[in-house]
Design a protein around this motif. Structure first.
Motif, PDB file in Angstrom:
ATOM      1  N   SER A 134      38.265  34.315  53.310  1.00  0.00           N
ATOM      2  CA  SER A 134      38.354  33.030  52.612  1.00  0.00           C
ATOM      3  C   SER A 134      36.988  32.380  52.475  1.00  0.00           C
ATOM      4  CB  SER A 134      39.338  32.087  53.314  1.00  0.00           C
ATOM      5  OG  SER A 134      38.924  31.763  54.622  1.00  0.00           O
ATOM      6  N   THR A 144      39.771  28.870  46.539  1.00  0.00           N
ATOM      7  CA  THR A 144      40.389  29.423  47.746  1.00  0.00           C
ATOM      8  C   THR A 144      40.657  28.337  48.762  1.00  0.00           C
ATOM      9  OG1 THR A 144      40.063  31.020  49.556  1.00  0.00           O
ATOM     10  CG2 THR A 144      38.106  29.898  48.763  1.00  0.00           C
ATOM     11  N   TRP A 239      39.314  37.023  40.696  1.00  0.00           N
ATOM     12  CA  TRP A 239      39.625  38.028  41.713  1.00  0.00           C
ATOM     13  C   TRP A 239      39.186  39.408  41.221  1.00  0.00           C
ATOM     14  CZ3 TRP A 239      45.542  37.247  43.026  1.00  0.00           C
ATOM     15  CH2 TRP A 239      45.696  36.103  43.825  1.00  0.00           C
ATOM     16  N   HIS A 246      44.920  40.940  46.142  1.00  0.00           N
ATOM     17  CA  HIS A 246      45.597  40.016  47.057  1.00  0.00           C
ATOM     18  C   HIS A 246      46.590  40.742  47.953  1.00  0.00           C
ATOM     19  CE1 HIS A 246      48.370  36.878  48.419  1.00  0.00           C
ATOM     20  NE2 HIS A 246      47.377  36.020  48.237  1.00  0.00           N
ATOM     21  N   MET A 249      51.355  39.033  46.198  1.00  0.00           N
ATOM     22  CA  MET A 249      51.459  37.952  45.216  1.00  0.00           C
ATOM     23  C   MET A 249      52.903  37.490  45.055  1.00  0.00           C
ATOM     24  SD  MET A 249      48.762  39.079  42.227  1.00  0.00           S
ATOM     25  CE  MET A 249      49.187  37.679  41.170  1.00  0.00           C
ATOM     26  N   ASN A 253      53.330  32.688  47.859  1.00  0.00           N
ATOM     27  CA  ASN A 253      51.883  32.757  48.065  1.00  0.00           C
ATOM     28  C   ASN A 253      51.103  32.336  46.821  1.00  0.00           C
ATOM     29  OD1 ASN A 253      52.186  33.709  50.688  1.00  0.00           O
ATOM     30  ND2 ASN A 253      52.129  35.853  50.062  1.00  0.00           N
ATOM     31  N   THR A 260      43.326  30.668  45.990  1.00  0.00           N
ATOM     32  CA  THR A 260      43.771  31.862  46.688  1.00  0.00           C
ATOM     33  C   THR A 260      44.433  31.419  47.984  1.00  0.00           C
ATOM     34  OG1 THR A 260      41.796  32.960  45.831  1.00  0.00           O
ATOM     35  CG2 THR A 260      43.091  34.141  47.483  1.00  0.00           C
ATOM     36  N   TYR A 263      45.827  35.189  53.159  1.00  0.00           N
ATOM     37  CA  TYR A 263      45.048  36.423  53.204  1.00  0.00           C
ATOM     38  C   TYR A 263      45.692  37.377  54.194  1.00  0.00           C
ATOM     39  CZ  TYR A 263      41.386  34.011  50.581  1.00  0.00           C
ATOM     40  OH  TYR A 263      40.669  33.349  49.606  1.00  0.00           O
ATOM     41  N   CYS A 266      45.153  41.693  52.277  1.00  0.00           N
ATOM     42  CA  CYS A 266      44.221  41.669  51.148  1.00  0.00           C
ATOM     43  C   CYS A 266      43.064  42.637  51.397  1.00  0.00           C
ATOM     44  CB  CYS A 266      43.677  40.254  50.952  1.00  0.00           C
ATOM     45  SG  CYS A 266      42.664  39.668  52.335  1.00  0.00           S
ATOM     46  N   GLN A 292      47.893  42.692  38.723  1.00  0.00           N
ATOM     47  CA  GLN A 292      47.807  41.283  39.137  1.00  0.00           C
ATOM     48  C   GLN A 292      47.993  40.296  37.975  1.00  0.00           C
ATOM     49  OE1 GLN A 292      45.262  41.156  43.203  1.00  0.00           O
ATOM     50  NE2 GLN A 292      44.099  41.916  41.457  1.00  0.00           N
TER      51      GLN A 292
END
Length: 493
Positions: A134, A144, A239, A246, A249, A253, A260, A263, A266, A292
């Protein structure tokens, strides 16, 4: 410490539940984000022992009101009507120096009313992963959540096998998710759903707020949906610009604020392959790298379903309006991808040629099994210092150098960086020297589990300065060898 507010407690009571952290045996401070704390209004930093007490949950932070938030979610396509914070407690929200509300949340602080039989704890490894990734994402300029503190607990958590425990303190623009709206919608509570929409608009999209806005509710709700859609498109394009996957998803989340969020398993793609999956729990590749954008659109469709419940008019009209809004996602994402591609390749901003040129490079990278981060870092160096030596450095990264050489001829004719300092600077900001490579993250975690946090500190120091081309950044940013390569990442729940 902090000046806490509790805006979420003003929402209907079905959306949250009071809770208290479960004390731990022997809290110890691993790391504290002093710069972030200052931005959140923390004036004086207590000693490490007191900080460990505060950020483990053993000692209440003055003014905090711990609560667990309710949400539902589609998990790998399967709807679960009741999830919620099973191991996290929102302490409250504060105003940062820019006047924005920011949530402060403990994660791994013990059982809550939403734990569903779980222990509410977090292992050390996932805590360190979230802190590293992060903060790296923030340094890369990608929206994020942030990491404020990480604390060991002096206890083991029962996983397979048992692992050292830890607590992370997370900071977010908010913890509103698509799943939050689904929680109210599946219960048919229109008033709670409307309250959520108005709260989200007030907090994240104030230009759409009712006061001074004469638009009908349908128009405002659709404008809200499109604003969320734009932020998701912006986020996912960025991303993918750094090879981030990720991994989960799920709708629980997906942040309404466009950050974002969560985590878990990821990872960053290394050797470019568009269908890369690194999450151990994504057995079908639902959230693969190239899926994604489609998954972002799918998740947005679930948000649209919720919003239709509070819109006026007959069902067909509401469906038509929501469908028309969602149909614009592909164009919005294509624009964001073009912008990212133009920056990474050093082309004119918003260049129409950026996307096809990027697609051609991705094909050359995949054919040559090229490391994505190393490729773009070398391309930037070639833009700065055109010449045979830098060109050879780049070609050496490919197992199919002729394909890359052919692509370079196209790029040489298209690029503008050699005579445009602004675009060269944009190219630098788009192409990091270092990312949190999976094998380096695993090295740091394994060392910390044995009591040695120095690899974690060294990696953290490097990834929060991702554009500094230093010997240490190059050392830690070197792609994994075949023996070092991490092929699966794991969730900590």
């Amino acid at each position: 410490m902090f000046t806490f507010h509790h805006r979420y407690a003003e929402l209907p009571a079905m959306l949250w539940a009071d809770g208290e952290p479960t004390p731990v045996a022997a809290p110890g401070l691993i790391v504290f984000n002093t710069a972030l704390a200052s931005d959140l209004g923390m004036e004086a930093q207590p000693d490490d022992a007191r900080m460990a007490g505060y950020f483990s949950g053993n000692q209440p932070l003055p003014g905090a009101r711990p609560m667990a938030l309710a949400y539902a979610g589609h998990q790998f396509g399967n709807f679960v009507p009741k999830l919620g914070d099973g191991r996290a407690l929102l302490l409250g929200d504060v105003f940062d120096h820019q006047g924005h509300r920011r949530d402060i949340q403990l994660k791994g602080s013990g059982r809550t009313p939403f734990s569903r039989g779980g222990d509410g704890r977090a292992p050390l490894g996932p805590v360190l992963r979230e802190y590293l990734v992060s903060e790296a994402m923030a340094a890369l300029g990608i929206p994020t959540t942030r990491a404020l503190a990480a604390v060991t607990t002096g206890e083991r958590v029962m996983r397979m096998p048992a692992e050292p425990g830890a607590v992370i303190t997370r900071v977010a623009a908010s913890h509103l998710r698509v799943g939050t709206f689904q929680f109210a919608a599946v219960r048919g509570d229109h008033e709670a759903l409307k309250a959520l929409v108005e709260h989200a608009i007030e907090r994240h999209y104030p230009e759409l707020a009712r006061e001074g806005n004469d638009e009908a509710p349908n128009a405002r709700y659709l404008a809200f949906f499109e604003a969320v859609m734009h932020r998701q498109a912006y986020l996912v394009a960025r991303w993918m610009g750094v090879g981030f996957i990720h991994g989960v998803m799920n709708t629980d989340n997906v942040s309404i604020a466009g950050e974002t969020l969560d985590y878990g398993p990821c990872a960053f793609m290394e050797a470019f392959a568009s269908n890369t999956v690194l999450s151990s729990i994504d057995e079908g590749g639902r959230y693969a790298f190239d899926q994604q954008p489609a998954m972002a659109r799918w998740n947005l469709a679930r948000l649209a379903e919720c919003l239709m419940m509070v819109m006026d008019g007959d069902e067909k009209a509401r469906v038509d309006e929501a469908t028309a809004a969602l149909s614009r996602f592909d164009a919005v994402f294509a624009r964001e991808r073009r912008n990212v591609s133009a920056d990474k390749l050093g082309l004119e901003a918003a260049s129409e040629g950026a996307t096809p040129l990027m697609e051609a490079l991705e094909d050359a990278m995949q054919r040559g099994r090229m490391d994505m981060t190393a490729t773009f870092a070398a391309l930037y160096r070639l833009a700065v210092e055109p010449g045979d030596e830098r060109r050879r450095d780049l070609l050496a990264l490919s197992e199919a150098p002729q394909a890359l050489s052919d692509w370079l001829e196209r790029w040489q004719h298209a690029r503008v960086t050699d005579h445009d300092a602004e675009r060269l600077a944009a190219m630098r900001r788009a192409n990091p020297v270092i990312i949190p490579r999976n094998h380096r993250v695993h090295e740091a975690i394994h060392a910390a589990e044995d009591g040695d946090f120095q690899p974690f500190y060294a990696l953290l120091s490097a990834v929060i300065q991702p554009f500094e081309d230093t010997p240490e950044a190059r050392r830690l940013g070197t792609p994994a060898t075949a023996d070092e390569r991490v092929r699966r990442t794991f969730c900590g729940t």
